[in-house]
Design an enzyme around this catalytic site. Structure first.
Site, PDB file in Angstrom:
ATOM      1  N   LYS A 110      37.483  47.062  18.701  1.00  0.00           N
ATOM      2  CA  LYS A 110      38.370  47.131  17.542  1.00  0.00           C
ATOM      3  C   LYS A 110      37.682  47.857  16.396  1.00  0.00           C
ATOM      4  O   LYS A 110      38.263  48.713  15.735  1.00  0.00           O
ATOM      5  CB  LYS A 110      38.776  45.718  17.091  1.00  0.00           C
ATOM      6  CG  LYS A 110      40.256  45.480  17.281  1.00  0.00           C
ATOM      7  CD  LYS A 110      40.778  44.278  16.568  1.00  0.00           C
ATOM      8  CE  LYS A 110      42.288  44.241  16.760  1.00  0.00           C
ATOM      9  NZ  LYS A 110      42.888  43.014  16.327  1.00  0.00           N
ATOM     10  N   LYS A 189      43.975  51.030  34.787  1.00  0.00           N
ATOM     11  CA  LYS A 189      44.043  49.578  34.896  1.00  0.00           C
ATOM     12  C   LYS A 189      45.331  49.020  34.274  1.00  0.00           C
ATOM     13  O   LYS A 189      45.707  49.417  33.169  1.00  0.00           O
ATOM     14  CB  LYS A 189      42.823  48.967  34.179  1.00  0.00           C
ATOM     15  CG  LYS A 189      42.784  47.462  34.282  1.00  0.00           C
ATOM     16  CD  LYS A 189      41.732  46.832  33.398  1.00  0.00           C
ATOM     17  CE  LYS A 189      42.053  45.346  33.309  1.00  0.00           C
ATOM     18  NZ  LYS A 189      41.296  44.586  32.410  1.00  0.00           N
ATOM     19  N   LYS A 192      48.621  45.153  29.242  1.00  0.00           N
ATOM     20  CA  LYS A 192      49.640  45.180  28.184  1.00  0.00           C
ATOM     21  C   LYS A 192      49.344  46.293  27.181  1.00  0.00           C
ATOM     22  O   LYS A 192      50.242  46.956  26.708  1.00  0.00           O
ATOM     23  CB  LYS A 192      49.636  43.850  27.414  1.00  0.00           C
ATOM     24  CG  LYS A 192      50.347  42.727  28.096  1.00  0.00           C
ATOM     25  CD  LYS A 192      50.464  41.531  27.175  1.00  0.00           C
ATOM     26  CE  LYS A 192      49.133  40.869  26.904  1.00  0.00           C
ATOM     27  NZ  LYS A 192      48.613  40.033  27.988  1.00  0.00           N
TER      28      LYS A 192
HETATM   29  P1  ADP Z   1      46.031  42.513  29.337  1.00  0.00           P
HETATM   30  O1  ADP Z   1      44.943  43.513  29.672  1.00  0.00           O
HETATM   31  O2  ADP Z   1      47.338  42.905  29.927  1.00  0.00           O
HETATM   32  O3  ADP Z   1      46.110  42.210  27.857  1.00  0.00           O
HETATM   33  P2  ADP Z   1      44.736  39.956  29.491  1.00  0.00           P
HETATM   34  O4  ADP Z   1      43.562  40.538  28.778  1.00  0.00           O
HETATM   35  O5  ADP Z   1      45.612  38.992  28.792  1.00  0.00           O
HETATM   36  O6  ADP Z   1      45.619  41.175  30.066  1.00  0.00           O
HETATM   37  O7  ADP Z   1      44.201  39.349  30.859  1.00  0.00           O
HETATM   38  C1  ADP Z   1      44.354  38.002  31.290  1.00  0.00           C
HETATM   39  C2  ADP Z   1      43.596  37.830  32.578  1.00  0.00           C
HETATM   40  O8  ADP Z   1      44.093  38.708  33.610  1.00  0.00           O
HETATM   41  C3  ADP Z   1      42.105  38.183  32.442  1.00  0.00           C
HETATM   42  O9  ADP Z   1      41.344  37.261  33.167  1.00  0.00           O
HETATM   43  C4  ADP Z   1      42.003  39.564  33.013  1.00  0.00           C
HETATM   44  O10 ADP Z   1      40.758  39.848  33.519  1.00  0.00           O
HETATM   45  C5  ADP Z   1      43.074  39.556  34.093  1.00  0.00           C
HETATM   46  N1  ADP Z   1      43.625  40.909  34.231  1.00  0.00           N
HETATM   47  C6  ADP Z   1      44.362  41.587  33.329  1.00  0.00           C
HETATM   48  N2  ADP Z   1      44.699  42.813  33.770  1.00  0.00           N
HETATM   49  C7  ADP Z   1      44.145  42.933  35.001  1.00  0.00           C
HETATM   50  C8  ADP Z   1      44.117  43.985  35.998  1.00  0.00           C
HETATM   51  N3  ADP Z   1      44.766  45.130  35.813  1.00  0.00           N
HETATM   52  N4  ADP Z   1      43.460  43.755  37.132  1.00  0.00           N
HETATM   53  C9  ADP Z   1      42.826  42.573  37.338  1.00  0.00           C
HETATM   54  N5  ADP Z   1      42.803  41.566  36.460  1.00  0.00           N
HETATM   55  C10 ADP Z   1      43.445  41.723  35.305  1.00  0.00           C
END
Ligand code: ADP
Ligand code: TRP
Length: 320
Positions: A110, A189, A192
């Site tokens: 950030k 990857k 969100k």
């Molecule tokens: P985002 O990247 O969509 O904001 P979060 O950070 O809320 O997702 O992730 C919540 C959980 O899901 C974490 O433990 C994260 O490592 C896992 N996760 C999120 N995106 C992926 C992905 N593309 N592949 C594998 N695990 C993921």
């Protein structure tokens, strides 16, 4: 073994969340004492709308229950229902070097982007450490991006124990290989923040449309292709049976196929895969009393454990 993990209620869960995180929780509840919580205090660093946060928190509970989290086997609760965690956060904070937090990626990224960070984001890893330590957690299943935070937790617990004597249990992170990186609709990857997610729940038709729009390369139909290098194959692999995956890999290596065929296969397989969870979620939505009661029972159980650990930590550092 005490297994613990938290999920932030910041939006609709996607395939990456399921295969990278949630699926492990559900598998681990079978042979362990699973503690799983909805991290609404962490979400407060980004969700700044009270109604939205409340709704997201209940939605996250519905999602987890629908996907197979069983309250008879595991303890499901909301983070903010356990005030002991916030108090333990302070005890840890007094021994947290600024430099350690400055190196943590959520804050660092950030800051690098020039976005103003607040103290909540800066100290986020300390709250996460308290989440883990408050329940004497031994195993913490998480996605790869959270491993740094588990290291911070171990550092803080180690230094607390060094200063005040053996008090806190040092946890270990656990990750899943194939869940490490689920690709999104643009091949990078799924996240969100990249706007490339495929949701677990929601209407089927728009999800199918999103699948059909997944980006592909401009390989001619007849050319063979190495399956492991293709994000469509990686997505299919999440859902297909062993023999289906083998068949698909052979088709890639033979060539002579179109990506539309693979996309349809992903759509069909994912639909079948999540269909029971989808039905279960609809049932639960009509039974919110049960969901709220489940969270209350979970919180009671979690508070008992956190109360004991907090009392132990308070005593160790001379507070009680
Ligand atoms: P985002 O990247 O969509 O904001 P979060 O950070 O809320 O997702 O992730 C919540 C959980 O899901 C974490 O433990 C994260 O490592 C896992 N996760 C999120 N995106 C992926 C992905 N593309 N592949 C594998 N695990 C993921
Ligand atoms: N920071 C985690 C995430 O964004 C969520 C979380 C909060 C967590 N507290 C935790 C995960 C404790 C594991 C253990 O995914």
């Amino acid at each position: 073994m005490r297994v613990l993990s938290g999920i932030q209620p910041t939006g609709r869960p996607h395939w990456g969340n399921f295969f990278g995180a949630i699926q492990q929780y559900i598998d681990l509840q079978e042979d362990n004492d699973g503690f799983y919580f909805i991290a609404d205090l962490h979400a407060l660093t980004t969700v700044r709308d009270a109604k939205q946060l409340r709704q997201n928190t209940l939605d996250a509970a519905l999602d987890l229950l629908a996907l197979g989290l069983d309250p008879e086997k595991a303890t499901l609760f909301v983070q903010s229902d356990i005030p002991e965690v916030s108090e333990l956060t302070w005890l840890l904070m007094t021994g947290t070097p600024m430099g350690l937090l400055e190196r943590c990626h959520a804050y660092k990224e950030k800051k690098a982007k020039g976005i103003a960070a607040d103290a909540g984001l800066f100290t986020y890893p300390v709250l996460m450490a308290a989440d883990i330590l408050a329940y004497d957690s031994e195993i913490v299943p998480v996605g790869e991006d959270q491993i740094q935070h588990i290291e911070v937790c171990r550092d803080l617990a180690g230094s607390f124990n060094h200063t005040f004597g053996e008090t806190l249990v040092l946890p270990k992170a656990k990750t899943l290989d194939h869940g490490a990186k689920v690709p999104g609709t643009d091949g990078q990857k799924m996240s969100k923040s990249y706007n490339n997610t495929l949701p677990l729940f929601g209407e089927i038709k728009p999800i199918r449309k999103q699948i059909m729009r997944i980006t592909t390369d401009s390989r001619p139909m007849e050319d063979p292709k190495e399956p492991e290098e293709d994000h469509l194959f990686q997505l299919f692999r999440l859902f297909g049976s062993e023999s289906e995956i083998k068949e698909m890999a052979e088709m890639y290596r033979r060539g002579g196929f179109g990506y539309g065929h693979v996309k349809n296969a992903i759509a069909d397989a994912s639909e079948a895969y999540f269909s029971a969870a989808r039905d279960r979620r609809t049932e639960l939505e009509a039974n919110m009393d049960y969901v709220e009661e489940t969270l209350r029972r979970g919180a009671d159980r979690a508070r008992k454990v956190a109360g004991e650990v907090l009392a132990r930590a308070q005593k160790a550092c001379g507070l009680k």
